[in-house]
Design an enzyme around this catalytic site. Sequence first.
Site, PDB file in Angstrom:
ATOM      1  CG  HIS A 186      51.947  23.926   6.219  1.00  0.00           C
ATOM      2  ND1 HIS A 186      51.424  25.156   6.503  1.00  0.00           N
ATOM      3  CD2 HIS A 186      51.945  23.823   4.863  1.00  0.00           C
ATOM      4  CE1 HIS A 186      51.115  25.787   5.371  1.00  0.00           C
ATOM      5  NE2 HIS A 186      51.409  24.981   4.363  1.00  0.00           N
TER       6      HIS A 186
ATOM      7  CG  ASP B  89      50.319  27.078   1.582  1.00  0.00           C
ATOM      8  OD1 ASP B  89      50.117  27.422   0.401  1.00  0.00           O
ATOM      9  OD2 ASP B  89      50.860  25.999   1.895  1.00  0.00           O
TER      10      ASP B  89
ATOM     11  CB  SER C 235      49.034  24.637   8.661  1.00  0.00           C
ATOM     12  OG  SER C 235      50.306  24.971   9.133  1.00  0.00           O
TER      13      SER C 235
END
Lengths: 275, 187
Positions: B39, B132, B12
């Site tokens: 992401h 995540d 991310s």
Amino acid sequence: MIDNLGIVDTKKMIAAIQETYSLDLSDYTLSILKRRLSHVLDFYNITLVDDFVNQVKRNNIDFQDLLDQLMIDSTELFRDPSLWRELKEKYLPEISRNAGSKIWMAGESSGDELFSLMVVFSELGFDKQIRVVASCPSKLRLARIKEGYGYDMKKMEIGEANYTRLSGKFEFNQFYKLDGNKAFMNPELVKEVEFDLTNISQESVSKSYRMIIFRNMLIQYNLPLYEKVIKKLIDNLIVGGYLVLGNMETLEHSEVGKKMQLVNHEEKIYRKRVD
Amino acid sequence: MTDYKAVIIGGSAGSFQVVTKIVSSLPANFPLPVILCLHRLKHVRSGFVEALSIKAAMQIVEPTDKEPIKTGKIYLAPANYHLYVELGNRFALSTEDVVNHSRPSIDLSFFSASYNYKKKLVGIILSGANKDGAMGLKSVKENGGLTIVQDPNECQVPTMTLASMNATQVDHVFSTPKIVDFLLNLT
């Protein structure tokens, strides 16, 4: 949420649902189905799959409630603004020139796609020129759609941002009303829509549409069901009619899909060829 | 010849440069598929593959739904869809709700990949600002796969790697050059 629902438990749940409610889930994408079934267990606060199976067999779980929990909400109003812009500027005006044109929203789950289309219709003034048929297999969800559904505010913010991206003509907030912490789309938008409870994966339908919008629904099926549903979609299109899929969906893996020509690669709009 | 069947990488905030370094270091004949779940902005559908491809020898694509997974390709999870590895060695996409505020969710991609590849999977978590991927990497470990995190000291944002290290006993904590070396040694 139980994220590691195994294949044996998944099959037990599928079998019980099939036996009691005659709903066949065996041809759905396994990764998605496992998560939906885990969600169902969470929803009913059941930790053991065998308990769920017993509850289903004793008919303790209402089928409409179960169906409601199994279905996936569509993500956004005006998901992929560029698609809605294409429809607004090119495809819908073209369709409107043919008298009696019909559009089929063949797999509504939370009304987002239908309300998006009807907002575009209201911009174009097509409300009465093109007939829209919307199918949703869930009675509960269908009733909610007719009443404006009731979206959470986060979803409305995303919808408004998308509407701005597609250069919407109106102020977005004129299309909904707040009730508590939910936003209800104006039910007048779907007043002329013809609704039915068709589940395209199970029932046969025979109507002639100039456009079918079925975005991000084929992703829920495994290859055999994908093929079967694509055939039904194509059978329901008139020659020259359009099929609109999600932007990362494709007919490439389908034999019968060869009857369709990809006319818009970015937005995955297909057109039915002459046989 | 490697026994692994796939490499999956999650990242991310702060991971773009690392991912670029990794994909530009892999040879065109890299013997495994590489799955990237990063992401990204949901409404920006194009440009990411092109940016990653500039220096890459391997072909980078965003897989369409049901696309067969092939050796020697890099697959980038498309914007606004979850990416699953499905039975039959194909991808499946999903528009289910966001998980950990993310779609694509790294956890979901890792869960499905670890379920399908079991011990023949290499899972790598890079820089990122939320957790995540942590449960996903745990799932890789529990299924017998090999787990690697980027060295938190090197990460622009170490939250994701630290969460992963808290969630499971990772096999390796590597700097970017070490991650590259490890992957090149699989060839």
